[in-house]
Design a protein around this motif. Sequence first.
Motif, PDB file in Angstrom:
ATOM      1  N   PRO A  73       0.825  -1.199   0.000  1.00 52.18           N
ATOM      2  CA  PRO A  73       0.000   0.000   0.000  1.00 52.18           C
ATOM      3  C   PRO A  73       0.873   1.268   0.000  1.00 52.18           C
ATOM      4  O   PRO A  73       1.878   1.314   0.689  1.00 52.18           O
ATOM      5  CB  PRO A  73      -0.798  -0.104   1.300  1.00 52.18           C
ATOM      6  N   CYS A  74       0.451   2.237  -0.797  1.00 49.52           N
ATOM      7  CA  CYS A  74       1.223   3.480  -0.862  1.00 49.52           C
ATOM      8  C   CYS A  74       0.275   4.669  -0.795  1.00 49.52           C
ATOM      9  O   CYS A  74      -0.889   4.568  -1.199  1.00 49.52           O
ATOM     10  CB  CYS A  74       2.079   3.543  -2.121  1.00 49.52           C
ATOM     11  N   SER A  75       0.764   5.775  -0.286  1.00 45.58           N
ATOM     12  CA  SER A  75      -0.030   6.989  -0.195  1.00 45.58           C
ATOM     13  C   SER A  75      -0.093   7.669  -1.555  1.00 45.58           C
ATOM     14  O   SER A  75       0.654   7.321  -2.479  1.00 45.58           O
ATOM     15  CB  SER A  75       0.569   7.949   0.831  1.00 45.58           C
ATOM     16  N   THR A  76      -0.966   8.644  -1.671  1.00 47.28           N
ATOM     17  CA  THR A  76      -1.076   9.391  -2.926  1.00 47.28           C
ATOM     18  C   THR A  76       0.220  10.132  -3.229  1.00 47.28           C
ATOM     19  O   THR A  76       0.656  10.191  -4.374  1.00 47.28           O
ATOM     20  CB  THR A  76      -2.244  10.394  -2.835  1.00 47.28           C
ATOM     21  N   LYS A  77       0.845  10.673  -2.198  1.00 45.86           N
ATOM     22  CA  LYS A  77       2.112  11.386  -2.397  1.00 45.86           C
ATOM     23  C   LYS A  77       3.193  10.438  -2.895  1.00 45.86           C
ATOM     24  O   LYS A  77       3.975  10.769  -3.792  1.00 45.86           O
ATOM     25  CB  LYS A  77       2.541  12.053  -1.085  1.00 45.86           C
ATOM     26  N   GLU A  78       3.261   9.239  -2.316  1.00 37.27           N
ATOM     27  CA  GLU A  78       4.246   8.243  -2.764  1.00 37.27           C
ATOM     28  C   GLU A  78       3.974   7.802  -4.192  1.00 37.27           C
ATOM     29  O   GLU A  78       4.906   7.610  -4.988  1.00 37.27           O
ATOM     30  CB  GLU A  78       4.226   7.041  -1.828  1.00 37.27           C
ATOM     31  N   LEU A  79       2.698   7.656  -4.535  1.00 36.59           N
ATOM     32  CA  LEU A  79       2.332   7.283  -5.904  1.00 36.59           C
ATOM     33  C   LEU A  79       2.771   8.364  -6.883  1.00 36.59           C
ATOM     34  O   LEU A  79       3.314   8.064  -7.958  1.00 36.59           O
ATOM     35  CB  LEU A  79       0.820   7.056  -5.995  1.00 36.59           C
ATOM     36  N   ALA A  80       2.551   9.625  -6.527  1.00 29.60           N
ATOM     37  CA  ALA A  80       2.972  10.737  -7.391  1.00 29.60           C
ATOM     38  C   ALA A  80       4.480  10.718  -7.609  1.00 29.60           C
ATOM     39  O   ALA A  80       4.963  10.938  -8.728  1.00 29.60           O
ATOM     40  CB  ALA A  80       2.535  12.062  -6.770  1.00 29.60           C
ATOM     41  N   ALA A  81       5.236  10.440  -6.548  1.00 28.50           N
ATOM     42  CA  ALA A  81       6.697  10.405  -6.665  1.00 28.50           C
ATOM     43  C   ALA A  81       7.141   9.265  -7.573  1.00 28.50           C
ATOM     44  O   ALA A  81       8.064   9.420  -8.383  1.00 28.50           O
ATOM     45  CB  ALA A  81       7.320  10.256  -5.282  1.00 28.50           C
ATOM     46  N   ARG A  82       6.489   8.118  -7.477  1.00 28.50           N
ATOM     47  CA  ARG A  82       6.877   6.973  -8.308  1.00 28.50           C
ATOM     48  C   ARG A  82       6.569   7.215  -9.784  1.00 28.50           C
ATOM     49  O   ARG A  82       7.265   6.704 -10.658  1.00 28.50           O
ATOM     50  CB  ARG A  82       6.150   5.719  -7.839  1.00 28.50           C
ATOM     51  N   LEU A  83       5.527   7.997 -10.051  1.00 26.93           N
ATOM     52  CA  LEU A  83       5.135   8.238 -11.441  1.00 26.93           C
ATOM     53  C   LEU A  83       5.696   9.539 -12.002  1.00 26.93           C
ATOM     54  O   LEU A  83       5.488   9.846 -13.182  1.00 26.93           O
ATOM     55  CB  LEU A  83       3.597   8.264 -11.552  1.00 26.93           C
ATOM     56  N   ASP A  84       6.358  10.329 -11.153  1.00 24.41           N
ATOM     57  CA  ASP A  84       6.869  11.642 -11.574  1.00 24.41           C
ATOM     58  C   ASP A  84       5.744  12.540 -12.078  1.00 24.41           C
ATOM     59  O   ASP A  84       5.847  13.182 -13.122  1.00 24.41           O
ATOM     60  CB  ASP A  84       7.938  11.485 -12.672  1.00 24.41           C
ATOM     61  N   ILE A  85       4.623  12.569 -11.342  1.00 22.65           N
ATOM     62  CA  ILE A  85       3.501  13.438 -11.674  1.00 22.65           C
ATOM     63  C   ILE A  85       3.110  14.201 -10.415  1.00 22.65           C
ATOM     64  O   ILE A  85       3.593  13.913  -9.319  1.00 22.65           O
ATOM     65  CB  ILE A  85       2.285  12.644 -12.219  1.00 22.65           C
ATOM     66  N   SER A  86       2.213  15.177 -10.566  1.00 21.45           N
ATOM     67  CA  SER A  86       1.790  15.968  -9.417  1.00 21.45           C
ATOM     68  C   SER A  86       0.908  15.126  -8.490  1.00 21.45           C
ATOM     69  O   SER A  86       0.298  14.134  -8.907  1.00 21.45           O
ATOM     70  CB  SER A  86       1.016  17.202  -9.880  1.00 21.45           C
ATOM     71  N   THR A  87       0.831  15.548  -7.227  1.00 20.70           N
ATOM     72  CA  THR A  87      -0.017  14.845  -6.264  1.00 20.70           C
ATOM     73  C   THR A  87      -1.481  14.916  -6.680  1.00 20.70           C
ATOM     74  O   THR A  87      -2.227  13.942  -6.531  1.00 20.70           O
ATOM     75  CB  THR A  87       0.169  15.446  -4.859  1.00 20.70           C
ATOM     76  N   ALA A  88      -1.903  16.056  -7.234  1.00 21.77           N
ATOM     77  CA  ALA A  88      -3.294  16.201  -7.675  1.00 21.77           C
ATOM     78  C   ALA A  88      -3.610  15.214  -8.800  1.00 21.77           C
ATOM     79  O   ALA A  88      -4.672  14.587  -8.819  1.00 21.77           O
ATOM     80  CB  ALA A  88      -3.551  17.633  -8.136  1.00 21.77           C
ATOM     81  N   SER A  89      -2.677  15.072  -9.735  1.00 17.76           N
ATOM     82  CA  SER A  89      -2.886  14.139 -10.842  1.00 17.76           C
ATOM     83  C   SER A  89      -2.900  12.699 -10.342  1.00 17.76           C
ATOM     84  O   SER A  89      -3.724  11.883 -10.777  1.00 17.76           O
ATOM     85  CB  SER A  89      -1.791  14.321 -11.894  1.00 17.76           C
ATOM     86  N   ALA A  90      -2.010  12.371  -9.410  1.00 21.21           N
ATOM     87  CA  ALA A  90      -1.990  11.018  -8.839  1.00 21.21           C
ATOM     88  C   ALA A  90      -3.289  10.718  -8.113  1.00 21.21           C
ATOM     89  O   ALA A  90      -3.820   9.602  -8.203  1.00 21.21           O
ATOM     90  CB  ALA A  90      -0.804  10.878  -7.887  1.00 21.21           C
ATOM     91  N   SER A  91      -3.819  11.704  -7.410  1.00 23.67           N
ATOM     92  CA  SER A  91      -5.089  11.526  -6.700  1.00 23.67           C
ATOM     93  C   SER A  91      -6.235  11.255  -7.678  1.00 23.67           C
ATOM     94  O   SER A  91      -7.088  10.389  -7.437  1.00 23.67           O
ATOM     95  CB  SER A  91      -5.401  12.779  -5.874  1.00 23.67           C
ATOM     96  N   GLU A  92      -6.220  11.968  -8.799  1.00 20.61           N
ATOM     97  CA  GLU A  92      -7.264  11.766  -9.814  1.00 20.61           C
ATOM     98  C   GLU A  92      -7.206  10.347 -10.390  1.00 20.61           C
ATOM     99  O   GLU A  92      -8.228   9.668 -10.512  1.00 20.61           O
ATOM    100  CB  GLU A  92      -7.088  12.792 -10.929  1.00 20.61           C
ATOM    101  N   HIS A  93      -5.995   9.893 -10.732  1.00 16.49           N
ATOM    102  CA  HIS A  93      -5.855   8.543 -11.293  1.00 16.49           C
ATOM    103  C   HIS A  93      -6.235   7.483 -10.260  1.00 16.49           C
ATOM    104  O   HIS A  93      -6.884   6.485 -10.596  1.00 16.49           O
ATOM    105  CB  HIS A  93      -4.424   8.322 -11.775  1.00 16.49           C
ATOM    106  N   ALA A  94      -5.821   7.686  -8.999  1.00 17.62           N
ATOM    107  CA  ALA A  94      -6.139   6.718  -7.954  1.00 17.62           C
ATOM    108  C   ALA A  94      -7.643   6.634  -7.715  1.00 17.62           C
ATOM    109  O   ALA A  94      -8.187   5.550  -7.463  1.00 17.62           O
ATOM    110  CB  ALA A  94      -5.417   7.095  -6.665  1.00 17.62           C
TER     111      ALA A  94
END
Length: 337
Positions: free
Chosen positions: A267-288
């Motif tokens: 399990p990973c947080s939205t911030k961690e997901l954004a870092a892994r994908l090299d995208i913004s936290t807002a964009s990672a939140s939308e995809h998640a």
Amino acid sequence: MLRILFSRDDLTRIRVAERPDMSMELSLSVHALVSGVRDPRFQSWRDHLRASWNPRTALLFDLYTATAIPEFLAVRRDPGATESATARAPEAPLREHLRSVGGERQLSAFARGVADGDRRARKLLGNVTADYQTLAIDPYRRQIETIVTTEHWRSRRLTEPDQVLGSLHPAVCWRRPVLSFPLANRCRHDVRLDGRGLLLQPCVFGPRRPVIARFEDPEQQPVLLYPARIGGPLRAEAGPPAPSRTLTALLGQTRAAALEAIATHGPCSTKELAARLDISTASASEHATVLAESGLTAKDRIGRTVTHRPTPLGEALLAGRIPSPVTGPPVTGPEAA
């Protein structure tokens, strides 16, 4: 000699990067090839490049001189995104850089096309950058991240700015309020931070002496690139498998990569997901959110942090199989018609 002049406010705005700047790592790694510097820690990396080298990739060399390093080559988690981002690099810094290259030697036809905004040349630039990333950066990404993260945590043990600045590199001299180090071309230049502070960026492929970047734009925080401490040789390692073409076609490139990252590192947080994908936290939140609404991932809340994990359906899609639907009793009567 380069002198960086700090105000009192600048000293409170010094920070050491937590993660590598992969775009800069790529640019500096090409420069290492151009300059011909031999470092035994990179011998395995060079051998790997030599074994799979595409001669077309050498077009990147046309963008370099001994002292000019392009800052517009973009690296994204997915090479396809790298290709698009580099091909669409902003005009001003690209032309300014190639103007400086042209001042030292004649530009090649490819470099002139890139500088003039030729569509085919820009597309080719994006393509060869993505190819080079796949060969020279992606197999080493995990080791690069570990080296830079270790450098960050090493600096966290130093509590005072004077300690951080004084321990950067043997060539650096820190005498408050001036940080100085020799330049390759032996000229003298002063940089005033004017309250912007300074980002200290450890680099695996960094040159032997520190380099300052992004200091001419008053709206940007200057970055001091310096060689990270590398304990041993850089070696390629196999990373997690990329999402299949079918899954990418179904979900889209970034969303498929998000599902793969959640399954691999979750399990990973939205911030961690954004870092892994090299995208913004807002964009990672939308995809998640879309993945969760589609039943491919589930969300858990721990205090204020929301983490994401794959569902059985999400894991099945990544594995290339679809679970069998639950069957019920046969439909009879009018509904069966």
